[in-house]
Design a protein around this motif. Structure first.
Motif, PDB file in Angstrom:
ATOM      1  N   ASP A  73       0.849  -1.184   0.000  1.00  0.00           N
ATOM      2  CA  ASP A  73       0.000   0.000   0.000  1.00  0.00           C
ATOM      3  C   ASP A  73       0.890   1.242   0.000  1.00  0.00           C
ATOM      4  O   ASP A  73       1.700   1.427   0.914  1.00  0.00           O
ATOM      5  N   ALA A  74       0.744   2.049  -1.057  1.00  0.00           N
ATOM      6  CA  ALA A  74       1.484   3.312  -1.187  1.00  0.00           C
ATOM      7  C   ALA A  74       3.001   3.107  -1.085  1.00  0.00           C
ATOM      8  O   ALA A  74       3.706   3.887  -0.453  1.00  0.00           O
ATOM      9  N   CYS A  75       3.499   2.047  -1.702  1.00  0.00           N
ATOM     10  CA  CYS A  75       4.929   1.732  -1.684  1.00  0.00           C
ATOM     11  C   CYS A  75       5.601   2.120  -2.995  1.00  0.00           C
ATOM     12  O   CYS A  75       4.944   2.245  -4.029  1.00  0.00           O
ATOM     13  N   ALA A  97      -1.284  -4.421  -4.857  1.00  0.00           N
ATOM     14  CA  ALA A  97      -0.354  -3.288  -4.800  1.00  0.00           C
ATOM     15  C   ALA A  97      -1.203  -2.052  -5.098  1.00  0.00           C
ATOM     16  O   ALA A  97      -1.400  -1.684  -6.246  1.00  0.00           O
ATOM     17  N   LEU A  98      -1.747  -1.463  -4.054  1.00  0.00           N
ATOM     18  CA  LEU A  98      -2.662  -0.331  -4.192  1.00  0.00           C
ATOM     19  C   LEU A  98      -1.901   0.983  -4.055  1.00  0.00           C
ATOM     20  O   LEU A  98      -1.099   1.135  -3.129  1.00  0.00           O
ATOM     21  N   ARG A  99      -2.159   1.904  -4.971  1.00  0.00           N
ATOM     22  CA  ARG A  99      -1.573   3.252  -4.933  1.00  0.00           C
ATOM     23  C   ARG A  99      -0.042   3.225  -4.825  1.00  0.00           C
ATOM     24  O   ARG A  99       0.562   4.066  -4.176  1.00  0.00           O
ATOM     25  N   CYS A 100       0.557   2.245  -5.466  1.00  0.00           N
ATOM     26  CA  CYS A 100       2.018   2.105  -5.433  1.00  0.00           C
ATOM     27  C   CYS A 100       2.650   2.742  -6.668  1.00  0.00           C
ATOM     28  O   CYS A 100       1.986   2.960  -7.675  1.00  0.00           O
ATOM     29  N   THR A 101       3.936   3.003  -6.569  1.00  0.00           N
ATOM     30  CA  THR A 101       4.736   3.377  -7.730  1.00  0.00           C
ATOM     31  C   THR A 101       5.651   2.197  -8.018  1.00  0.00           C
ATOM     32  O   THR A 101       6.491   1.839  -7.178  1.00  0.00           O
ATOM     33  N   ILE A 102       5.448   1.577  -9.177  1.00  0.00           N
ATOM     34  CA  ILE A 102       6.248   0.418  -9.584  1.00  0.00           C
ATOM     35  C   ILE A 102       6.957   0.815 -10.868  1.00  0.00           C
ATOM     36  O   ILE A 102       6.311   1.107 -11.866  1.00  0.00           O
ATOM     37  N   ARG A 118      -4.918  -1.546  -8.527  1.00  0.00           N
ATOM     38  CA  ARG A 118      -5.754  -0.347  -8.664  1.00  0.00           C
ATOM     39  C   ARG A 118      -5.062   0.928  -8.136  1.00  0.00           C
ATOM     40  O   ARG A 118      -4.517   0.960  -7.039  1.00  0.00           O
ATOM     41  N   GLY A 119      -5.101   1.968  -9.004  1.00  0.00           N
ATOM     42  CA  GLY A 119      -4.599   3.277  -8.615  1.00  0.00           C
ATOM     43  C   GLY A 119      -3.093   3.409  -8.560  1.00  0.00           C
ATOM     44  O   GLY A 119      -2.573   4.404  -8.056  1.00  0.00           O
ATOM     45  N   SER A 120      -2.364   2.437  -9.087  1.00  0.00           N
ATOM     46  CA  SER A 120      -0.903   2.480  -9.042  1.00  0.00           C
ATOM     47  C   SER A 120      -0.314   3.114 -10.298  1.00  0.00           C
ATOM     48  O   SER A 120      -0.943   3.151 -11.343  1.00  0.00           O
TER      49      SER A 120
END
Length: 194
Positions: A73-75, A97-102, A118-120
């Motif tokens: 989450d947010a990682c 992996a929600l709201r992450c930057t990958i 979702r949202g990443s």
């Protein structure tokens, strides 16, 4: 160097390891909050049902390491070869992996059925030979991210942008996309829409 330890149900806050080695450790039902692991060698470790919140996992080298059922989450997950983390026998290393930057990461020949992204922001990544059946990639920024020879059956790409999907090589029946971004699906066929 941390070696040969078992952590069960532990919470880690603000732990930073850089250019270090983590070997033969097992983490079960652990929570990592605002932790950093950067440029480390992670060898022979196992992460089972762990939660990562606001963590930075950057340019680590994974050898004989397995991950199963992880929630991010947010990682920030940068430069990771996710296929090196596939658990033995079955499963996906990631549940969500929600709201992450990958960024700059590889997902090769993996089973990511029903995984939620979702949202990443999934940027400059490669999905090759990956099963994303019923995966949730909605509301993602996928700039420069390629999907080649993937199974996208029932995957949700609605409100996502920037993806490069090779429809010639992917199985995509029932995949959901939004207009106007869906027009770019024709790029792999050389079709020009004006």
């Amino acid at each position: 160097m941390l070696s040969g330890q078992l952590f069960d149900g532990e919470e880690f806050h603000g732990v930073e390891i850089k250019a270090d080695t983590l070997s033969d450790c097992e983490f079960v039902n652990c929570t990592f909050i605002d932790c950093t692991a950067e440029s480390c060698d992670i060898i022979g470790c196992m992460f089972t049902d762990c939660v990562f919140q606001k963590c930075r996992i950057i340019s680590n080298r994974f050898r004989n390491t397995r991950m199963r059922g992880s929630l991010f989450d947010a990682c920030a997950l940068i430069g990771i070869q996710f296929s090196h983390l596939v658990p033995s026998g079955f499963g996906s290393p990631i549940d969500s992996a929600l709201r992450c930057t990958i960024k700059y990461s590889m997902f090769e020949n993996m089973d990511l059925t029903k995984v939620v992204f979702r949202g990443s922001d999934i940027l400059e990544c490669s999905f090759s030979g990956t099963n994303l059946t019923s995966a949730d990639l909605s509301s993602c920024s996928l700039a420069g991210t390629e999907f080649v020879t993937c199974t996208l059956i029932g995957a949700d790409f609605r409100n996502s942008r920037g993806y490069i999907v090779d429809l010639r090589s992917c199985r995509s029946k029932g995949a959901m996309f939004s207009y106007p971004e869906a027009v770019h699906l024709l790029d792999s066929f050389g079709v020009i829409v004006r």
